[in-house]
Write a protein that holds these residues in place. Structure first.
Motif, PDB file in Angstrom:
ATOM      1  N   ALA A 137      96.757 -61.790 -35.580  1.00 52.22           N
ATOM      2  CA  ALA A 137      96.347 -61.799 -36.979  1.00 52.22           C
ATOM      3  C   ALA A 137      95.598 -63.067 -37.357  1.00 52.22           C
ATOM      4  O   ALA A 137      94.605 -63.019 -38.096  1.00 52.22           O
ATOM      5  CB  ALA A 137      97.576 -61.639 -37.881  1.00 52.22           C
ATOM      6  N   ALA A 141      95.424 -63.079 -42.570  1.00 50.87           N
ATOM      7  CA  ALA A 141      96.436 -63.085 -41.508  1.00 50.87           C
ATOM      8  C   ALA A 141      97.755 -62.438 -41.929  1.00 50.87           C
ATOM      9  O   ALA A 141      98.354 -61.682 -41.160  1.00 50.87           O
ATOM     10  CB  ALA A 141      96.684 -64.511 -41.030  1.00 50.87           C
ATOM     11  N   LEU A 197      97.457 -58.653 -42.059  1.00 51.23           N
ATOM     12  CA  LEU A 197      97.299 -58.162 -40.688  1.00 51.23           C
ATOM     13  C   LEU A 197      98.623 -58.203 -39.933  1.00 51.23           C
ATOM     14  O   LEU A 197      98.959 -57.275 -39.182  1.00 51.23           O
ATOM     15  CB  LEU A 197      96.251 -58.989 -39.939  1.00 51.23           C
ATOM     16  CG  LEU A 197      94.793 -58.566 -40.097  1.00 51.23           C
ATOM     17  CD1 LEU A 197      93.888 -59.535 -39.348  1.00 51.23           C
ATOM     18  CD2 LEU A 197      94.584 -57.142 -39.603  1.00 51.23           C
ATOM     19  N   THR A 198      99.387 -59.286 -40.119  1.00 57.58           N
ATOM     20  CA  THR A 198     100.706 -59.383 -39.488  1.00 57.58           C
ATOM     21  C   THR A 198     101.608 -58.258 -39.975  1.00 57.58           C
ATOM     22  O   THR A 198     102.325 -57.620 -39.191  1.00 57.58           O
ATOM     23  CB  THR A 198     101.356 -60.743 -39.792  1.00 57.58           C
ATOM     24  OG1 THR A 198     100.492 -61.792 -39.364  1.00 57.58           O
ATOM     25  CG2 THR A 198     102.692 -60.878 -39.078  1.00 57.58           C
TER      26      THR A 198
END
Length: 392
Positions: A312, A93, A96-97
């Protein structure tokens, strides 16, 4: 300084007076400190003149203190129990963020790729100062609380090297910080090592015959560990944020009774440093910052804050065996706060190209996140509790 002390005292008193409302409604003490700071600062009355360096220091102290306190909610047993979910948040996450924010900053705002990547790195971590508002609520399922606590406790320290490295690549020279990849890695290793070693040494000291603490002074033990750790990290250039969380976890693992005794004191310290840092941050803001961000920057913040985290976290938690309500809670609650503020100030002072735009966009994003997440923690907690009850 006297005027600032009076303003802080008024903000603190107001926060105490509305705390009963904040505990059960959308008004939060966070918004109180932020609002008082905005009124006292250049946006309104211009009663105080705060420097970026002062805000960076206040944000770093607040972040260190909260990480140390939150680490004591995550002894080794808790980390072991939630590591799969927290690991997904950290490994999947967070990157992805970072990517989503960077791409949005490049295509929506027009930042060059390196500057957009710096913004992505400093807005990627989940801030423990505001996450603690949800983590501390008993009605929130334990899995959600533990995951948020471990994730926010570790990703701030891990994001710092990325911010410094990217700022260096973009031409910045952060004063007092290294941008060398090997040195940054060494700082991470030293931070973790000191976070374990310093409290472990104190625990060993307590086993010496004749050494012990009276009941009324026992809460000061962990506080002393935190102060020593801050100083040692500064002396050897270790990553103090990773050290803080690891130290809190180590104290809770090796001396749970001391950690429990420290908790009431820690919560008060948490509120004080959080309030002071919020006030300092708000008094730094001036109208030119919002002009620099522009309408596009505000739209960027309104889009990135509520969208990037769910996009994300949702795939990151796929297959983790969590109920939908818990996945939604984890996906929404990814606040941006003191880590982003501190890192944005570092970038601003680094002389990096487009540093002013990065700082302005980060600041507006933090403001949106503070208001959104600090006012929605109560209704979100209630929703998670109802969902848990239905499943039970």
């Amino acid at each position: 300084m006297t005027v600032l002390a009076v303003i802080f005292g008024l903000a603190l008193l107001l926060a105490v007076l509305v705390s009963s409302l904040a505990d059960r409604g959308p008004l939060s003490t966070t918004v109180v400190f932020l609002g008082v700071g905005l009124v006292a600062g250049p946006v309104a009355l211009d009663l105080v003149d705060t420097t970026p360096e002062a805000v960076e220091t206040a944000a770093e102290i607040a972040l260190f203190a909260i990480l140390f306190i939150d680490g004591q909610h995550a002894p080794a047993s808790v980390i072991h129990g939630c590591w799969r979910t927290a690991g997904r948040a950290l490994v999947v996450a967070t990157p992805l963020t970072f990517a989503l924010v960077a791409v949005s900053a490049h295509y929506l705002v027009g930042l060059p790729w390196l500057a957009a990547a710096v913004l992505g790195a400093l807005l990627a971590p989940t801030d423990p100062v505001f996450a603690s508002a949800l983590v501390g609520r008993d009605e929130v399922p334990a899995e959600v609380r533990r995951t948020l606590n471990v994730e926010s406790g570790l990703n701030d320290g891990l994001a710092l090297p990325a911010v410094l490295l990217l700022a260096g690549l973009a031409g910045g020279r952060p004063e007092g910080w290294t941008t060398d990849p090997l040195m940054l890695l060494l700082e991470v290793v030293l931070g973790v090592a000191l976070g374990v070693a310093v409290p472990a040494a104190v625990v060993l000291l307590l086993k010496v015959p004749g050494v012990g603490a009276v009941e009324r002074l026992r809460p000061l033990g962990p506080l002393a560990v935190a102060v020593i750790l801050w100083g040692v990290c500064d002396l050897v250039s270790a990553n103090q944020f990773l050290a803080a969380f690891c130290a809190g976890s180590t104290v809770a693992t090796l001396r749970p009774s001391s950690s429990e005794a420290f908790r009431p004191t820690g919560e008060l310290v948490s509120e004080l440093v959080k309030g002071a840092a919020l006030l300092a941050f708000a008094t730094l803001l001036d109208p030119t910052l919002f002009v620099t961000a522009g309408v596009v920057g505000v739209m960027f913040a309104l889009l990135v804050v509520p969208v990037s985290r769910p996009l994300a976290m949702w795939p990151a938690t796929a297959g983790a065996g969590l109920p939908v309500a818990q996945r939604m809670g984890l996906s929404w609650f990814g606040p941006k706060g003191f880590a982003s503020v501190a890192y944005a100030v570092i970038v601003l002072l680094s002389g990096m190209e487009h540093a002013e735009e990065v700082f302005a966009l980060a600041t507006v994003s933090v403001l949106v996140s503070v208001v959104a997440h600090s006012t929605l923690d109560v209704p979100l907690s209630a929703r998670l509790q109802r969902a848990e009850a239905r499943q039970g």
